[in-house]
Design a protein around this motif. Sequence first.
Motif, short mmCIF file in Angstrom:
data_model
loop_
_atom_site.label_atom_id
_atom_site.label_comp_id
_atom_site.label_asym_id
_atom_site.label_seq_id
_atom_site.Cartn_x
_atom_site.Cartn_y
_atom_site.Cartn_z
N GLY A 61 -114.06 -8.68 0.22
CA GLY A 61 -115.22 -8.88 -0.87
C GLY A 61 -114.95 -10.19 -1.34
O GLY A 61 -113.85 -10.64 -1.70
N SER A 62 -116.06 -11.05 -1.69
CA SER A 62 -115.67 -12.34 -1.94
C SER A 62 -116.77 -12.84 -3.11
O SER A 62 -117.77 -12.08 -3.34
CB SER A 62 -115.93 -13.39 -0.84
OG SER A 62 -116.12 -14.67 -1.26
N SER A 96 -114.35 -5.88 -5.57
CA SER A 96 -113.38 -4.95 -4.84
C SER A 96 -114.13 -4.11 -3.97
O SER A 96 -115.24 -3.79 -3.98
CB SER A 96 -112.99 -3.90 -6.14
OG SER A 96 -111.84 -3.23 -5.64
N VAL A 97 -113.30 -3.57 -2.74
CA VAL A 97 -113.94 -2.87 -1.70
C VAL A 97 -112.89 -1.85 -1.35
O VAL A 97 -111.75 -2.05 -1.38
CB VAL A 97 -114.19 -3.78 -0.28
CG1 VAL A 97 -115.39 -4.93 -0.88
CG2 VAL A 97 -112.93 -4.63 0.07
N ASP A 98 -113.47 -0.84 -0.94
CA ASP A 98 -112.44 0.09 -0.07
C ASP A 98 -113.38 1.08 0.89
O ASP A 98 -114.64 1.07 0.48
CB ASP A 98 -111.82 0.98 -1.04
CG ASP A 98 -110.76 1.79 -0.84
OD1 ASP A 98 -110.43 1.75 0.38
OD2 ASP A 98 -110.17 2.59 -1.36
N PHE A 99 -112.82 1.54 1.82
CA PHE A 99 -113.34 2.32 2.90
C PHE A 99 -113.41 3.87 2.50
O PHE A 99 -112.27 4.37 1.66
CB PHE A 99 -112.91 2.11 4.02
CG PHE A 99 -113.28 1.10 4.79
CD1 PHE A 99 -114.49 0.77 5.46
CD2 PHE A 99 -112.18 -0.04 4.88
CE1 PHE A 99 -114.59 -0.54 6.10
CE2 PHE A 99 -112.47 -1.15 5.46
CZ PHE A 99 -113.60 -1.24 6.13
N ALA A 117 -118.21 -1.12 -2.64
CA ALA A 117 -118.27 -2.41 -3.01
C ALA A 117 -118.60 -2.56 -4.36
O ALA A 117 -119.76 -2.26 -4.79
CB ALA A 117 -118.67 -3.50 -2.17
N GLY A 118 -117.70 -2.92 -5.21
CA GLY A 118 -117.96 -3.18 -6.69
C GLY A 118 -118.47 -4.72 -7.02
O GLY A 118 -117.68 -5.27 -6.19
N ILE A 122 -122.15 -0.70 -8.00
CA ILE A 122 -121.36 -0.50 -6.98
C ILE A 122 -122.42 -0.17 -5.69
O ILE A 122 -123.14 0.67 -5.83
CB ILE A 122 -120.75 0.72 -7.32
CG1 ILE A 122 -119.65 0.80 -8.33
CG2 ILE A 122 -119.95 1.27 -5.92
CD1 ILE A 122 -118.81 1.94 -8.82
N ASN A 123 -122.15 -0.70 -4.64
CA ASN A 123 -123.03 -0.74 -3.58
C ASN A 123 -122.17 -0.13 -2.46
O ASN A 123 -121.36 -0.31 -2.30
CB ASN A 123 -123.52 -2.16 -2.93
CG ASN A 123 -124.38 -2.92 -3.89
OD1 ASN A 123 -125.66 -2.20 -4.14
ND2 ASN A 123 -124.25 -3.99 -4.19
N VAL A 124 -123.00 0.63 -1.61
CA VAL A 124 -122.47 1.67 -0.69
C VAL A 124 -123.14 1.02 0.65
O VAL A 124 -124.39 1.36 0.60
CB VAL A 124 -122.60 2.92 -0.95
CG1 VAL A 124 -121.87 3.95 0.16
CG2 VAL A 124 -122.03 3.57 -2.25
#
Length: 488
Positions: A392-393, A423-426, A435-436, A442-444
Amino acid sequence: MGGPCRGGLTGLPRSGESRLGIPAWPFPLWRPRANHPASLSLSLPAGKMGVTLPASPGGERLTRTSHRALRQSARPGAGVLGLRRSSRACSCWRHRGRRGRGAVLGAGDGCWSGALRGSAHPRSPLPSPPRPRAKMATEGLHENETLASLKSEAESLKGKLEEERAKLHDVELHQVAERVEALGQFVMKTRRTLKGHGNKVLCMDWCKDKRRIVSSSQDGKVIVWDSFTTNKEHAVTMPCTWVMACAYAPSGCAIACGGLDNKCSVYPLTFDKNENMAAKKKSVAMHTNYLSACSFTNSDMQILTASGDGTCALWDVESGQLLQSFHGHGADVLCLDLAPSETGNTFVSGGCDKKAMVWDMRSGQCVQAFETHESDINSVRYYPSGDAFASGSDDATCRLYDLRADREVAIYSKESIIFGASSVDFSLSGRLLFAGYNDYTINVWDVLKGSRVSILFGHENRVSTLRVSPDGTAFCSGSWDHTLRVWA
């Protein structure tokens, strides 16, 4: 120059001054033997006096046009024209009085005369070769090579690598996933809100027991929470504000944290809640700039750190010894993530140089690098299988990189999203990417299809950190609104 042992120097007056009206030589210049390699030629052009030695072994000619410079360079402790002075018994006119006493000159009392007159001095050593100079980067260049030409060659090689990668780019990920069934209705809500920090929440991590959470904040506090009851179990006050990194040990018996103190400190956890945790603090890692991220390896004995000094490092927790350092980023390293495999020896890092780099912990070498983002990389996370990772950038995109294909395979973005991803996580299956963002949301994302399946609201300031629980049943987010939220 009264009383030379083998005759004076032709053309110089024997009084106390030279023709130029400056004091005479403080030591004799002997007439050299013909064709001797240490011979020196003397010339007295109008207005100045020059002393020229033949080419040295390094191919350089050494010239002294100043009487004063030559005289000063002959002082004890200084080298004369790159030659070594004698530390043995001397028979020149200066030390002739000592000969009868059998004096031997020490290193600080050596005579320069023998070095200057070469083999004419019976006890002088041979001239030593000049000291090796530090080799400049440009000295290794071949003929017709310049730094500009080398840079252009490096760019052309990069272009060729991109061409080879493009040959393997035969299909897009979303095209392959067209036959995959779309996700159904997706509903997640805030189930718990953890309040207690007095300032921005910067980092958090789950314990392996799927229940406890550690979080760090700009207020200098590190808090261990029970996510089921929202109770605080432990609290540590750090010696600095902006505690930007925290991590739970795999055993659940310790936490690590750090920030603007440039250190990574490990605190053991006990069941005694009244025990002073600060007294048992152990400083493990020390960087030359702020600590941006930390993560235990598959044991409590080693920890990985990332820092604003542009490096990552692997440390031994017990001794605090540096086991391996990782140099390659051109700017601050902001994030890292360890490969999920228990036998994996790789980790990925991202930083302000827009690069995501995969490292081998055993060799300390970068094994893969990806540079497709257009701004700082704030977060990286491995895909559950370990064959890919997401980033994430600040360029408002999240990207997926396949390590086997050695290229970027998906971009998760929308024109309406203009704020950076922090921030990202699977999800546990790898089908969803959370992704925050800095716009408080927060997008899913559907990892395979590249589409957004949900958008979560709740935080009142930017989302700074996000982690999925070890069992995949929930995820926790931290925000600059001073709170953490557990979603399920």
